[in-house]
Design an enzyme around this catalytic site. Structure first.
Site, PDB file in Angstrom:
ATOM      1  N   HIS A  50       0.850  -1.204   0.000  1.00 51.40           N
ATOM      2  CA  HIS A  50       0.000   0.000   0.000  1.00 51.40           C
ATOM      3  C   HIS A  50       0.883   1.251   0.000  1.00 51.40           C
ATOM      4  O   HIS A  50       2.102   1.166   0.186  1.00 51.40           O
ATOM      5  CB  HIS A  50      -0.933   0.006   1.217  1.00 51.40           C
ATOM      6  CG  HIS A  50      -0.226  -0.030   2.522  1.00 51.40           C
ATOM      7  ND1 HIS A  50      -0.147  -1.157   3.309  1.00 51.40           N
ATOM      8  CD2 HIS A  50       0.484   0.919   3.171  1.00 51.40           C
ATOM      9  CE1 HIS A  50       0.567  -0.894   4.374  1.00 51.40           C
ATOM     10  NE2 HIS A  50       0.972   0.366   4.321  1.00 51.40           N
TER      11      HIS A  50
HETATM   12  C1  T46 Z   1       2.818   0.856   6.889  1.00 48.99           C
HETATM   13  C2  T46 Z   1       3.616  -0.369   7.165  1.00 48.99           C
HETATM   14  C3  T46 Z   1       5.076  -0.086   7.305  1.00 48.99           C
HETATM   15  C4  T46 Z   1      -4.430  -0.449  13.364  1.00 48.99           C
HETATM   16  O1  T46 Z   1      -5.554  -0.720  13.864  1.00 48.99           O
HETATM   17  N1  T46 Z   1      -3.728   0.614  13.826  1.00 48.99           N
HETATM   18  C5  T46 Z   1      -2.510   0.951  13.321  1.00 48.99           C
HETATM   19  O2  T46 Z   1      -1.892   1.936  13.779  1.00 48.99           O
HETATM   20  C6  T46 Z   1      -1.972   0.155  12.253  1.00 48.99           C
HETATM   21  C7  T46 Z   1      -0.630   0.497  11.638  1.00 48.99           C
HETATM   22  C8  T46 Z   1      -2.708  -0.916  11.785  1.00 48.99           C
HETATM   23  N2  T46 Z   1      -3.911  -1.210  12.337  1.00 48.99           N
HETATM   24  C9  T46 Z   1      -4.631  -2.409  11.882  1.00 48.99           C
HETATM   25  C10 T46 Z   1      -5.105  -2.362  10.427  1.00 48.99           C
HETATM   26  C11 T46 Z   1      -5.106  -3.838  10.035  1.00 48.99           C
HETATM   27  O3  T46 Z   1      -6.314  -4.420  10.445  1.00 48.99           O
HETATM   28  O4  T46 Z   1      -3.726  -3.516  11.949  1.00 48.99           O
HETATM   29  C12 T46 Z   1      -3.981  -4.434  10.908  1.00 48.99           C
HETATM   30  C13 T46 Z   1      -2.713  -4.704  10.107  1.00 48.99           C
HETATM   31  O5  T46 Z   1      -2.363  -3.522   9.382  1.00 48.99           O
HETATM   32  P1  T46 Z   1      -1.712  -3.567   7.925  1.00 48.99           P
HETATM   33  O6  T46 Z   1      -2.208  -4.743   7.184  1.00 48.99           O
HETATM   34  O7  T46 Z   1      -1.905  -2.225   7.290  1.00 48.99           O
HETATM   35  O8  T46 Z   1      -0.169  -3.816   8.295  1.00 48.99           O
HETATM   36  P2  T46 Z   1       1.101  -3.714   7.342  1.00 48.99           P
HETATM   37  O9  T46 Z   1       2.213  -4.330   8.063  1.00 48.99           O
HETATM   38  O10 T46 Z   1       0.790  -4.190   5.970  1.00 48.99           O
HETATM   39  O11 T46 Z   1       1.363  -2.121   7.208  1.00 48.99           O
HETATM   40  C14 T46 Z   1       1.759  -1.384   8.335  1.00 48.99           C
HETATM   41  C15 T46 Z   1       1.015  -0.047   8.389  1.00 48.99           C
HETATM   42  O12 T46 Z   1      -0.405  -0.281   8.347  1.00 48.99           O
HETATM   43  C16 T46 Z   1       1.379   0.861   7.238  1.00 48.99           C
HETATM   44  O13 T46 Z   1       0.941   2.180   7.522  1.00 48.99           O
HETATM   45  O14 T46 Z   1       3.304   1.771   6.238  1.00 48.99           O
HETATM   46  O15 T46 Z   1       3.159  -1.123   8.287  1.00 48.99           O
END
Ligand code: T46
Length: 135
Positions: A50
């Site tokens: 993303h």
């Molecule tokens: C990024 C990379 C480096 C939350 O509820 N609060 C938060 O602050 C974050 C970061 C995530 N979430 C929830 C949203 C999803 O349900 O945690 C779950 C996993 O998030 P995501 O799939 O977006 O995780 P990554 O590792 O793909 O991405 C994360 C960050 O979301 C993103 O901003 O830049 O780490």
């Protein structure tokens, strides 16, 4: 401007161990409103896929190692984060993918704003459309 760069922090070492200070708006180009960390990533898992419209972040691998692919419509880079005194700044409209996490990897993220799902672009085609005039 690529909107993504490696930052080197001070690493203060003595017989008692290492200490790295990271101050908002001084060592990193953002004020920190949120931190989160990623641990226990399954072997072979790829995270990210993303970009953000407004968010600025700095990624620091406190333990172990991880590779981060970043791209905009014109350039692509792969960075290996494997120490606690290097940060990867990622600005708005940079697509990111995190892969090759070591078993013990602890990835700390410093973010310029609170969590907001509407700031994410999670589809690469939509990302290319939105980002193509910005670089
Ligand atoms: C990024 C990379 C480096 C939350 O509820 N609060 C938060 O602050 C974050 C970061 C995530 N979430 C929830 C949203 C999803 O349900 O945690 C779950 C996993 O998030 P995501 O799939 O977006 O995780 P990554 O590792 O793909 O991405 C994360 C960050 O979301 C993103 O901003 O830049 O780490």
């Amino acid at each position: 401007m690529y909107n993504c760069e490696l930052l080197r922090f001070m690493n203060i070492t003595d017989k008692q161990g290492n200490l790295t200070p990271v101050e908002g708006n001084r060592d990193i180009p953002i004020e920190i409103k949120r931190i989160y960390y990623i641990t226990n990533v399954e072997n072979g898992a790829i995270r990210g896929y993303h970009a953000h419209r407004k968010l600025h972040q700095v990624l620091i691998c406190l333990k172990g190692s991880v590779n981060i692919k970043t791209l905009n419509p014109k350039e692509e880079h792969i960075y290996k984060l494997d120490n606690s005194y290097t940060g990867l700044y990622i600005g708005p409209y940079i697509w990111r993918e995190m892969f090759d996490f070591s078993d013990d990897a602890v990835l700390l993220v410093l973010a310029s704003d609170y969590y907001d799902e509407s700031d994410y672009i999670r589809d690469i085609d939509n990302y290319m459309k939105e980002a193509k005039h910005r670089f």
